[in-house]
Structures are given as C-alpha cells and as structure tokens.
Motif scaffolding. Structure first.
Motif, PDB file in Angstrom:
ATOM      1  N   ASP A 109       0.876  -1.173   0.000  1.00  0.00           N
ATOM      2  CA  ASP A 109       0.000   0.000   0.000  1.00  0.00           C
ATOM      3  C   ASP A 109       0.911   1.220   0.000  1.00  0.00           C
ATOM      4  O   ASP A 109       1.821   1.329   0.842  1.00  0.00           O
ATOM      5  N   LEU A 110       0.697   2.141  -0.921  1.00  0.00           N
ATOM      6  CA  LEU A 110       1.574   3.300  -1.043  1.00  0.00           C
ATOM      7  C   LEU A 110       1.435   4.233   0.157  1.00  0.00           C
ATOM      8  O   LEU A 110       0.329   4.490   0.639  1.00  0.00           O
ATOM      9  N   LEU A 111       2.550   4.757   0.631  1.00  0.00           N
ATOM     10  CA  LEU A 111       2.536   5.730   1.719  1.00  0.00           C
ATOM     11  C   LEU A 111       1.839   7.015   1.280  1.00  0.00           C
ATOM     12  O   LEU A 111       2.040   7.494   0.161  1.00  0.00           O
ATOM     13  N   GLY A 112       1.019   7.554   2.168  1.00  0.00           N
ATOM     14  CA  GLY A 112       0.313   8.796   1.876  1.00  0.00           C
ATOM     15  C   GLY A 112      -0.981   8.605   1.126  1.00  0.00           C
ATOM     16  O   GLY A 112      -1.708   9.566   0.884  1.00  0.00           O
ATOM     17  N   GLU A 113      -1.286   7.350   0.764  1.00  0.00           N
ATOM     18  CA  GLU A 113      -2.506   7.006   0.034  1.00  0.00           C
ATOM     19  C   GLU A 113      -3.423   6.187   0.954  1.00  0.00           C
ATOM     20  O   GLU A 113      -2.977   5.639   1.966  1.00  0.00           O
ATOM     21  N   PRO A 114      -4.701   6.058   0.589  1.00  0.00           N
ATOM     22  CA  PRO A 114      -5.572   5.163   1.355  1.00  0.00           C
ATOM     23  C   PRO A 114      -5.016   3.740   1.360  1.00  0.00           C
ATOM     24  O   PRO A 114      -4.567   3.240   0.335  1.00  0.00           O
ATOM     25  N   GLY A 115      -5.033   3.129   2.512  1.00  0.00           N
ATOM     26  CA  GLY A 115      -4.491   1.785   2.674  1.00  0.00           C
ATOM     27  C   GLY A 115      -4.079   1.602   4.116  1.00  0.00           C
ATOM     28  O   GLY A 115      -4.466   2.378   4.996  1.00  0.00           O
ATOM     29  N   LEU A 116      -3.248   0.604   4.367  1.00  0.00           N
ATOM     30  CA  LEU A 116      -2.821   0.328   5.734  1.00  0.00           C
ATOM     31  C   LEU A 116      -1.378   0.743   5.999  1.00  0.00           C
ATOM     32  O   LEU A 116      -0.848   0.466   7.080  1.00  0.00           O
ATOM     33  N   SER A 117      -0.740   1.400   5.037  1.00  0.00           N
ATOM     34  CA  SER A 117       0.531   2.061   5.324  1.00  0.00           C
ATOM     35  C   SER A 117       0.224   3.343   6.090  1.00  0.00           C
ATOM     36  O   SER A 117      -0.828   3.960   5.896  1.00  0.00           O
ATOM     37  N   VAL A 118       1.138   3.745   6.965  1.00  0.00           N
ATOM     38  CA  VAL A 118       0.893   4.894   7.850  1.00  0.00           C
ATOM     39  C   VAL A 118       2.020   5.912   7.693  1.00  0.00           C
ATOM     40  O   VAL A 118       3.175   5.645   8.051  1.00  0.00           O
ATOM     41  N   GLN A 119       1.686   7.080   7.184  1.00  0.00           N
ATOM     42  CA  GLN A 119       2.664   8.141   6.954  1.00  0.00           C
ATOM     43  C   GLN A 119       2.973   8.880   8.257  1.00  0.00           C
ATOM     44  O   GLN A 119       2.075   9.241   9.011  1.00  0.00           O
ATOM     45  N   THR A 120       4.269   9.124   8.513  1.00  0.00           N
ATOM     46  CA  THR A 120       4.670   9.841   9.725  1.00  0.00           C
ATOM     47  C   THR A 120       5.477  11.100   9.431  1.00  0.00           C
ATOM     48  O   THR A 120       5.752  11.885  10.338  1.00  0.00           O
ATOM     49  N   ARG A 121       5.865  11.293   8.204  1.00  0.00           N
ATOM     50  CA  ARG A 121       6.642  12.472   7.810  1.00  0.00           C
ATOM     51  C   ARG A 121       6.075  13.000   6.498  1.00  0.00           C
ATOM     52  O   ARG A 121       5.775  12.232   5.586  1.00  0.00           O
ATOM     53  N   ALA A 122       5.924  14.311   6.421  1.00  0.00           N
ATOM     54  CA  ALA A 122       5.318  14.909   5.233  1.00  0.00           C
ATOM     55  C   ALA A 122       6.244  14.808   4.024  1.00  0.00           C
ATOM     56  O   ALA A 122       7.473  14.891   4.148  1.00  0.00           O
ATOM     57  N   PHE A 123       5.646  14.615   2.871  1.00  0.00           N
ATOM     58  CA  PHE A 123       6.393  14.680   1.625  1.00  0.00           C
ATOM     59  C   PHE A 123       6.562  16.146   1.240  1.00  0.00           C
ATOM     60  O   PHE A 123       5.609  16.927   1.273  1.00  0.00           O
ATOM     61  N   THR A 124       7.773  16.521   0.852  1.00  0.00           N
ATOM     62  CA  THR A 124       8.011  17.896   0.417  1.00  0.00           C
ATOM     63  C   THR A 124       8.264  17.989  -1.080  1.00  0.00           C
ATOM     64  O   THR A 124       7.991  19.015  -1.698  1.00  0.00           O
ATOM     65  N   THR A 125       8.786  16.925  -1.666  1.00  0.00           N
ATOM     66  CA  THR A 125       9.015  16.887  -3.102  1.00  0.00           C
ATOM     67  C   THR A 125       8.594  15.534  -3.648  1.00  0.00           C
ATOM     68  O   THR A 125       8.471  14.552  -2.899  1.00  0.00           O
ATOM     69  N   ALA A 126       8.408  15.470  -4.953  1.00  0.00           N
ATOM     70  CA  ALA A 126       8.053  14.199  -5.585  1.00  0.00           C
ATOM     71  C   ALA A 126       9.176  13.178  -5.420  1.00  0.00           C
ATOM     72  O   ALA A 126       8.930  11.968  -5.401  1.00  0.00           O
ATOM     73  N   ALA A 127      10.414  13.656  -5.274  1.00  0.00           N
ATOM     74  CA  ALA A 127      11.549  12.740  -5.121  1.00  0.00           C
ATOM     75  C   ALA A 127      11.470  11.935  -3.831  1.00  0.00           C
ATOM     76  O   ALA A 127      12.099  10.870  -3.713  1.00  0.00           O
ATOM     77  N   ASP A 128      10.699  12.416  -2.845  1.00  0.00           N
ATOM     78  CA  ASP A 128      10.560  11.675  -1.594  1.00  0.00           C
ATOM     79  C   ASP A 128       9.954  10.293  -1.821  1.00  0.00           C
ATOM     80  O   ASP A 128      10.204   9.365  -1.040  1.00  0.00           O
ATOM     81  N   GLN A 129       9.159  10.153  -2.885  1.00  0.00           N
ATOM     82  CA  GLN A 129       8.547   8.850  -3.166  1.00  0.00           C
ATOM     83  C   GLN A 129       9.609   7.800  -3.457  1.00  0.00           C
ATOM     84  O   GLN A 129       9.532   6.664  -2.978  1.00  0.00           O
TER      85      GLN A 129
END
Length: 312
Positions: A100-120
């Motif tokens: 499950d992708l981070l930052g998307e609906p699913g059961l992954s849990v984001q703890t740090r904000a994405f600042t750029t697309a490169a963070d993916q």
C-alpha cells in the motif's frame, strides 16, 4: 486482523500534512471495505509493516518460491486488493510483494510529510532495504508506474526490470479528464453516485457498483481519506532516456489519463531499453480488463530479462 501500527485518524494530522482518515467512522468503513476486498485475494504468505523515514509500509508477500520477485505498485487511491485479477496468475510463477503506497488510502501509515516528488523514490528505496531485497522486478499501474520509474532511476542496480501499465504523468501529460476525477476524489461531500460514475469513466465503463469490492474500496478511499501528495513531476526527455533498465510499457488505447498514441510514441523514442505496446481496446483499468493477457506479457518479459542476465 490486528495492526501493530495505529492508523492516522482525525484532523490533527492535517496540520502536519500527513495522509489520514477523516474520523474513526471513516476508518472503520474503509477497513471493512479493505478486508472484504482482501478476502478475494490468495492467502498471503507474510504480512508485515516495514519502517521507513516517511512512515511504515504495509507489505503482503504472496508465494515463497525462488526467483527474482515482483514488487507491485498500485494506482492512486488504490491499494493491494486492486491486484485481485492478477495475483493468482503471477504468484504461480514467482514470489510477489504487494504494498500500500505511503500517503494514500491503505494500511501504510505516513509519519513524515512529503516535500518533493523525489521523496517517493526515497521511501521506496528504504522499503527494498527493509525487505532485504537486492533485486526486484517492478510492476506498476497508473501512478504506481510513475513511482516504479523513479525508483528505478534512484537505484537501478536493484531493479531487474520495470513493467508499466498505462503509467500516469510519465510518457504523456495528464488530461482535463484526470483533473475532474481528482476533484471528485478530494471533495468530501461529493455525491457517491457521481463518484461511482467517475470510477467507471476512468475504467472504460467497468463495473463500479456496490457489488464490486475493489470499486468499493477505492470509493471509500476517495471519500474517507485526506492525502497531501506533491504533484508528480513530468520527466524531461533526457530523464526518460537516462533510465538504463529494461522497461515494458503497455499503453491503453482508450486511456483518459493522457493521449495514448502520443505517450506510446514518446516512450518508443526515449526509452533506451524499452518495449512499448499500444493496446487499442484497453482502458486505464487494463490490468482488470485483460488480466491473463497482461500477466502472460509481463511474465514473458521478466523471464527473458532473467535469462539474459544468466547467460554468460
């Protein structure tokens, strides 16, 4: 299923710009839809949460055989269950990891904000390390294809090949139709009947009714989850041409994501090690419309890549 990692729930996560479910009821609805959709998949051999600097990633491993595994990256607002039509056929041939992708609906849990697309690409690289995978074949659909491409750019030594199903924002720029669908995914009081029509539209008229578990899950994610994702960057010609990894790109001829023919032409022109096919009858939901054909094409491609690497 009891989770060791608590989901992000409530408005407190908005100020931190972290993906979250709107409230406890929203998560409960989503989790019910998730479990119902997962019940249609083969039984996972392993379920784990892998820590990265941007959060914990829910990983399902299917199959325990030998061979370079496939890593599946889903589309936007989708998650592991979206691979229902493909999994059994893929697992019969080699191990498969679905996330499950981070930052998307699913059961992954984001703890740090994405600042750029490169963070993916950064968290996906950490995921490979956390799983102990030295080499994988990537298989991404839609925005998952975009993520797969950038992961391969970041750590090409770990990527055996990249298979892309109608990738978004990669070979063609997004259309106004995608913008309409995006609005429907973020407006909280968007009528459910309209949301279902949007899902059917992007899927070339596929069933998006209440009886379809994956459509239910995606609709729940659109309705009940708030994401804070940097817009995916459109790669320059020299960036695409610089990917020195075997790529299979299957472009859907009825896609509304981009102009399919222009996208296919750009991919053929730029990919150094690319095999590009335009499937005229396919919509953006290509993996569900033609699962056996997609599986056969991808498995043939990755098998050939592995054979070529093994040949002295």
């Amino acid at each position: 299923m009891n989770d060791l990692v608590e989901p992000n729930i409530g408005a407190a996560f908005r100020g931190r710009r972290l993906g979250h479910f709107r409230d406890a009821s929203a998560f409960a609805r989503y989790r019910t839809a998730y479990d119902q959709a997962m019940a249609r998949l083969p039984e996972p051999d392993l379920i784990q949460d892998v820590a990265t600097q941007f959060g914990t990633v829910r990983v399902h491993r299917f199959g325990a055989g030998d061979g370079v595994p496939l890593l599946l990256l889903p589309g936007r607002t989708a998650s592991t269950p979206m691979w229902e039509a493909n999994l059994a056929g893929l697992v019969a041939h080699r191990p498969v990891y679905a996330i499950d992708l981070l930052g998307e609906p699913g059961l992954s849990v984001q703890t740090r904000a994405f600042t750029t697309a490169a963070d993916q690409a950064s968290w996906l690289t950490e995921l490979l390390d956390g799983l102990g995978l030295d080499r994988v074949h990537l298989f991404g659909v839609s925005i998952g294809g975009w993520s797969a491409f950038h992961l391969a750019l970041n750590v090409p030594e770990k990527i055996a090949s990249v298979s892309l199903l109608d990738p978004a924002v990669l070979f063609g720029r997004i259309t106004w139709k995608v913008i309409v669908i995006s609005l429907g995914s973020v407006v909280p009081f968007f009528p459910e009947s309209w949301r279902r029509k949007l899902l059917s539209w992007i899927s070339g008229g596929a069933d998006a009714s209440d009886d379809e578990p994956v459509a239910n899950l995606i609709s729940a994610g659109m309705r009940d989850f708030t994401a804070f994702l940097p817009p995916p960057t459109y790669p320059a010609d020299d960036t695409v041409a610089g990917l020195d990894v075997p790529v299979l790109a299957l472009i859907a001829g009825r896609s509304i994501i981009h102009d399919p023919r222009k996208a296919a032409r750009r991919a053929r022109r730029l990919l150094a090690k690319g095999v590009v096919e335009l499937w005229p009858d396919a919509s953006h939901a290509i993996n569900g419309e033609f699962p056996e054909r997609v599986n056969a094409r991808v498995l043939t491609f990755v098998d050939e890549v592995d054979r070529t690497r093994e040949t002295p």
